[in-house]
Scaffold this active site. Sequence first.
Site, short mmCIF file in Angstrom:
data_model
loop_
_atom_site.label_atom_id
_atom_site.label_comp_id
_atom_site.label_asym_id
_atom_site.label_seq_id
_atom_site.Cartn_x
_atom_site.Cartn_y
_atom_site.Cartn_z
N ASP A 1 54.03 114.71 65.27
CA ASP A 1 52.48 114.84 65.02
C ASP A 1 51.93 113.78 65.87
OD1 ASP A 1 52.57 116.98 62.91
OD2 ASP A 1 53.47 115.33 61.78
N ASP B 1 58.67 111.53 68.10
CA ASP B 1 57.99 112.00 66.92
C ASP B 1 57.09 113.11 67.36
OD1 ASP B 1 56.38 111.58 64.46
OD2 ASP B 1 54.74 110.90 65.72
O1 BG6 Z 1 52.60 115.92 54.55
P1 BG6 Z 1 53.70 116.21 55.70
O2 BG6 Z 1 53.55 117.38 56.69
O3 BG6 Z 1 55.19 115.96 55.27
O4 BG6 Z 1 53.83 114.99 56.75
C1 BG6 Z 1 53.67 113.64 56.18
C2 BG6 Z 1 53.51 112.55 57.52
O5 BG6 Z 1 53.97 113.09 58.71
C3 BG6 Z 1 53.77 112.41 59.84
O6 BG6 Z 1 54.43 113.14 60.84
C4 BG6 Z 1 52.21 112.12 60.16
O7 BG6 Z 1 52.08 111.32 61.05
C5 BG6 Z 1 51.64 111.81 58.73
O8 BG6 Z 1 50.23 111.70 58.94
C6 BG6 Z 1 51.82 112.68 57.51
O9 BG6 Z 1 51.18 112.34 56.50
#
Ligand code: BG6
Length: 244
Positions: free
Chosen positions: A16, A14
Amino acid sequence: MLGLPDAVTTCLFDLDGVLTDTASVHRKAWQQMFDAFLKARDGDGFQPFTGDDYNEYVDGKPRQDGVRDFLASRDINLPDGTPDDPPTAETVWGLGNRKNNLVQDEIAQHGVEVYEGSRRYLQQAQARGLRRIVVSSSANTAMVLRVTGLEQYVEGRIDGVTLREQNIKGKPAPDSYLAGAKLAGAPPDQCAVFEDAVSGVEAGHAGHFGCVVGVDRVGHADALRAGGADVVVQDLSQLIDEEK
Ligand SMILES: O=P(O)(O)OC[C@H]1O[C@@H](O)[C@H](O)[C@@H](O)[C@@H]1O
């Protein structure tokens, strides 16, 4: 090798909260967006969006699912709208776009911090011949890998854009990790999943992967174990140290 069972040939990371300190950026942006939305709707007495709300309804999921699942927890039902809805639109896409603008502004202004233990782990995995795929729900994955220079360690990615284009179910369903395994050409039992979100360890558990490593950056180790993590670390460097 690197704290993983011998059968593992492939790492599915993963992004983030595992490789980069961007879970905190998402968390803040969600809070800012939802609090403004709830205040406009319910007035000063509104019930704020909390860290627990983030962990339970939003963390690790694709953006639209996060909006929908949190709103459902407050019995709020908005129309989906469409991807090009302006950030002012009172739709699932509109709120998601509002939040995404906040994330992108923050990253443009302050950049992204890489966890040094994760950078070293990626380097070690590369040196030892483990395959390396990023599996993230975020549609900002390519941009984050580029601005951090992490793209040089990564052989492929399944991200929020791929999920939308190929109609792949987001975490906690195992589908995005299964797509990552397929991209590497490895059976799931030869893959290790690295996750900081409960929805993500649930996805790893449901997909019967060789190992699910929970990464606890916010003191939620018990929830990660309950969700299906086989091992929980605070930082990937702990797995490198086990080698010595
Ligand atoms: O809004 P994005 O950048 O497409 O990401 C969606 C989700 O991506 C995930 O990787 C995060 O853990 C979430 O917190 C986030 O909301």
